[in-house]
Design an enzyme around this catalytic site. Structure first.
Site, PDB file in Angstrom:
ATOM      1  N   ASP A   1       2.937  -4.651   8.002  1.00  0.00           N
ATOM      2  CA  ASP A   1       1.732  -3.846   7.834  1.00  0.00           C
ATOM      3  C   ASP A   1       0.547  -4.793   8.030  1.00  0.00           C
ATOM      4  O   ASP A   1       0.222  -5.590   7.150  1.00  0.00           O
ATOM      5  CB  ASP A   1       1.742  -3.224   6.434  1.00  0.00           C
ATOM      6  CG  ASP A   1       0.444  -2.502   6.108  1.00  0.00           C
ATOM      7  OD1 ASP A   1      -0.529  -2.632   6.880  1.00  0.00           O
ATOM      8  OD2 ASP A   1       0.408  -1.817   5.064  1.00  0.00           O
TER       9      ASP A   1
ATOM     10  N   HIS B   1       0.871  -1.182   0.000  1.00  0.00           N
ATOM     11  CA  HIS B   1       0.000   0.000   0.000  1.00  0.00           C
ATOM     12  C   HIS B   1       0.910   1.235   0.000  1.00  0.00           C
ATOM     13  O   HIS B   1       2.019   1.182   0.520  1.00  0.00           O
ATOM     14  CB  HIS B   1      -0.833  -0.058   1.291  1.00  0.00           C
ATOM     15  CG  HIS B   1      -1.909   0.956   1.417  1.00  0.00           C
ATOM     16  ND1 HIS B   1      -1.688   2.257   1.806  1.00  0.00           N
ATOM     17  CD2 HIS B   1      -3.244   0.852   1.237  1.00  0.00           C
ATOM     18  CE1 HIS B   1      -2.836   2.908   1.863  1.00  0.00           C
ATOM     19  NE2 HIS B   1      -3.808   2.079   1.524  1.00  0.00           N
TER      20      HIS B   1
ATOM     21  N   LYS C   1     -10.334  -0.331  10.790  1.00  0.00           N
ATOM     22  CA  LYS C   1     -10.575  -1.503   9.930  1.00  0.00           C
ATOM     23  C   LYS C   1     -10.970  -2.719  10.762  1.00  0.00           C
ATOM     24  O   LYS C   1     -11.163  -3.808  10.228  1.00  0.00           O
ATOM     25  CB  LYS C   1      -9.331  -1.824   9.108  1.00  0.00           C
ATOM     26  CG  LYS C   1      -8.988  -0.736   8.073  1.00  0.00           C
ATOM     27  CD  LYS C   1      -7.787  -1.146   7.275  1.00  0.00           C
ATOM     28  CE  LYS C   1      -7.140  -0.002   6.514  1.00  0.00           C
ATOM     29  NZ  LYS C   1      -7.908   0.450   5.372  1.00  0.00           N
TER      30      LYS C   1
ATOM     31  N   CYS D   1      -4.802   2.517  -3.525  1.00  0.00           N
ATOM     32  CA  CYS D   1      -3.488   2.938  -3.001  1.00  0.00           C
ATOM     33  C   CYS D   1      -2.409   1.918  -3.330  1.00  0.00           C
ATOM     34  O   CYS D   1      -1.514   1.651  -2.518  1.00  0.00           O
ATOM     35  CB  CYS D   1      -3.535   3.199  -1.500  1.00  0.00           C
ATOM     36  SG  CYS D   1      -4.575   4.587  -1.061  1.00  0.00           S
TER      37      CYS D   1
ATOM     38  N   GLN E   1      -4.697  -5.099   7.096  1.00  0.00           N
ATOM     39  CA  GLN E   1      -5.751  -5.995   6.616  1.00  0.00           C
ATOM     40  C   GLN E   1      -5.821  -7.303   7.400  1.00  0.00           C
ATOM     41  O   GLN E   1      -6.637  -8.163   7.077  1.00  0.00           O
ATOM     42  CB  GLN E   1      -5.557  -6.304   5.121  1.00  0.00           C
ATOM     43  CG  GLN E   1      -5.703  -5.105   4.212  1.00  0.00           C
ATOM     44  CD  GLN E   1      -7.098  -4.470   4.270  1.00  0.00           C
ATOM     45  OE1 GLN E   1      -8.069  -5.083   4.675  1.00  0.00           O
ATOM     46  NE2 GLN E   1      -7.181  -3.216   3.874  1.00  0.00           N
TER      47      GLN E   1
HETATM   48  N1  PLP Z   1      -1.838  -0.740   4.535  1.00  0.00           N
HETATM   49  C1  PLP Z   1      -2.813  -1.464   3.996  1.00  0.00           C
HETATM   50  C2  PLP Z   1      -2.513  -2.865   3.519  1.00  0.00           C
HETATM   51  C3  PLP Z   1      -4.090  -0.929   3.877  1.00  0.00           C
HETATM   52  O1  PLP Z   1      -5.064  -1.656   3.318  1.00  0.00           O
HETATM   53  C4  PLP Z   1      -4.336   0.381   4.345  1.00  0.00           C
HETATM   54  C5  PLP Z   1      -5.654   1.014   4.197  1.00  0.00           C
HETATM   55  O2  PLP Z   1      -6.392   0.749   3.287  1.00  0.00           O
HETATM   56  C6  PLP Z   1      -3.289   1.086   4.916  1.00  0.00           C
HETATM   57  C7  PLP Z   1      -2.049   0.498   5.001  1.00  0.00           C
HETATM   58  C8  PLP Z   1      -3.461   2.464   5.445  1.00  0.00           C
HETATM   59  O3  PLP Z   1      -4.289   2.487   6.566  1.00  0.00           O
HETATM   60  P1  PLP Z   1      -4.704   3.861   7.244  1.00  0.00           P
HETATM   61  O4  PLP Z   1      -5.224   4.741   6.139  1.00  0.00           O
HETATM   62  O5  PLP Z   1      -5.769   3.469   8.221  1.00  0.00           O
HETATM   63  O6  PLP Z   1      -3.502   4.427   7.890  1.00  0.00           O
END
Ligand code: PLP
Length: 408
Positions: free
Chosen positions: A202, A125, A228, A366, A205
């Site tokens: 990360d 992401h 999430k 993203c 998900q």
């Molecule tokens: N990493 C992953 C795999 C994601 O799916 C997301 C959000 O969609 C993020 C990071 C970023 O999360 P946040 O916008 O809550 O910081």
């Protein structure tokens, strides 16, 4: 699965799901972007503001001590939820993005030098890419990427080509937010340790979708977002191994993170407080604590199985639709499905679905570099959570079958 779970009763915990959108019953399949919140979380946050609200840590009055207990209690719950050795290894953040920026800016500033390698994967992401690009620009470090193969998994049999002793940190996603791939995080951490690299996972998900235990996985850092996983927006956490957090300098300066301040200089508290300058998101932390309790009562293994069953049902149905192409691995995957339809751009298809009360997400999610590599304009994504039902997946498949005819 040993216990029988009443998923219908669980769904009734989510007041928002009981509504019509554009004259049709709402089907909410945008859970990978943000999940809905159960009554238990909404009530915990309301109760906090109705009865206990005050600033934390500094106050010598009853409400302040209640607020402090609630805030620190949430930290303890998050630590247990992640299997951390102690609550001191949990830093509250705004979410995944802030957690990664914190590590890149503090650990990165101290330990990454010109010529070092920051190893990522091609499925990250933007949150787990841009902060490292910024660090590389500042330090002269190099970025390197483990490739994604045709079937949407990482090219792990060749990992040694990229995971070399120059790698200072290997940062990777647990579950891909556009392909659904579940990466073998414990294996990746073991391989990284063997070359002396630090690891960051990360877990945006995964934290709310399957059991995650940082000590079993053997990672150094792990980040996630509360929103999430049933908690409010604006709260999340960074897990960091105590030894690493202790060695890292603070990043934001201000109140709450200091021991003493003179006009010239200051001394800082220990982790995690040195990373939490200013008044924190106390209400958010209370909501996160309630979300953790709620998810634990259901059980993450059961949630994973439930979501997987919906995903497999969706995969089978989508594969049978003409001109529809599913992205990502077929078998072991998280509760989301990204797909394209020959006849329609993902944005048009997602808008079409919305006309039928079906909330999907269309676009690059993203993951711009990944979409470019896969030569896709983006995908339409359906992402599931434990309050979704097979009947909803069937309804989605019927709407998409109509869409195939509509756009033809
Ligand atoms: N990493 C992953 C795999 C994601 O799916 C997301 C959000 O969609 C993020 C990071 C970023 O999360 P946040 O916008 O809550 O910081």
């Amino acid at each position: 699965m040993s216990k029988t779970i009443d998923w219908t009763a669980i769904r009734a915990d989510f007041p928002i799901l009981d509504q019509e959108v554009r004259g049709k019953p709402l089907i909410y399949f945008d859970n990978a972007a943000s999940s809905q919140k159960p009554r238990a979380v909404i009530d915990a946050v309301s109760r906090y503001y109705e009865r206990d609200n005050a600033n934390v840590h500094r106050g010598l009055h009853e409400l302040s001590s209640r607020a402090t207990d609630a805030y620190e209690g949430a930290r303890t719950k998050v630590a247990a939820y992640l299997g951390a050795a102690s609550a001191e290894e949990i830093v509250f953040t705004r979410g995944t993005t802030e957690g990664i920026n914190l590590v890149a800016q503090t650990w990165g500033a101290k330990f990454v030098r010109e010529g070092d390698v920051i190893l990522l994967t091609e499925m990250e992401h933007h949150s787990n890419l841009v902060p490292w690009q910024m660090l590389a620009e500042r330090t002269g470090a190099r970025l390197r990427f483990v490739p994604v193969t045709e079937d949407g998994t990482l090219a792990l049999e060749r990992l040694g080509e990229w995971l070399t002793p120059e790698v200072k940190i290997f940062a990777f996603t647990h579950i891909s937010n556009s392909l659904g791939t579940i990466n073998p995080v414990a294996d990746l951490c073991r391989a990284a340790r063997a070359v002396g690299a630090v690891t960051l996972i990360d877990a945006a998900q995964s934290a709310g979708h399957l059991p995650v235990d940082v000590r079993e996985i053997g990672c150094d850092f792990l980040v996630f977002s509360g929103h999430k996983m049933c908690a409010p927006t604006g709260i999340g956490a960074l897990y960091g191994r105590a030894e690493l957090l202790d060695a890292m300098p603070p990043w934001h300066g201000g109140g709450e993170m200091i021991v003493s301040v003179s006009y010239e200089r200051s001394t800082y508290k220990k982790a995690p407080y040195k990373f939490e300058a200013g008044t924190p998101n106390i209400g958010g932390a209370v909501g996160l604590g309630a979300a953790v309790d709620y998810l634990e009562a259901i059980g993450r293994a059961a949630i994973f199985e439930h979501d997987l069953a919906l995903t497999q049902h969706a995969l089978a149905g989508l594969s049978a639709l003409p001109g529809v192409h599913v992205q990502g691995p077929r078998d072991r995957r998280g509760g989301l499905v990204g797909f394209t339809m020959d006849a329609a751009h993902p944005h048009d298809l997602t808008t079409y679905a919305d006309q039928h009360g079906l909330a999907l997400r269309g676009g690059h999610h993203c993951n711009q570099p990944l979409m470019k590599k896969l030569r896709l304009p983006g995908t339409t994504r359906a992402s599931f959570y434990f309050y979704n039902t097979t009947a909803e997946v069937d309804r989605m498949l019927a709407i998409l079958a109509d869409a195939v005819r509509f756009f033809a």
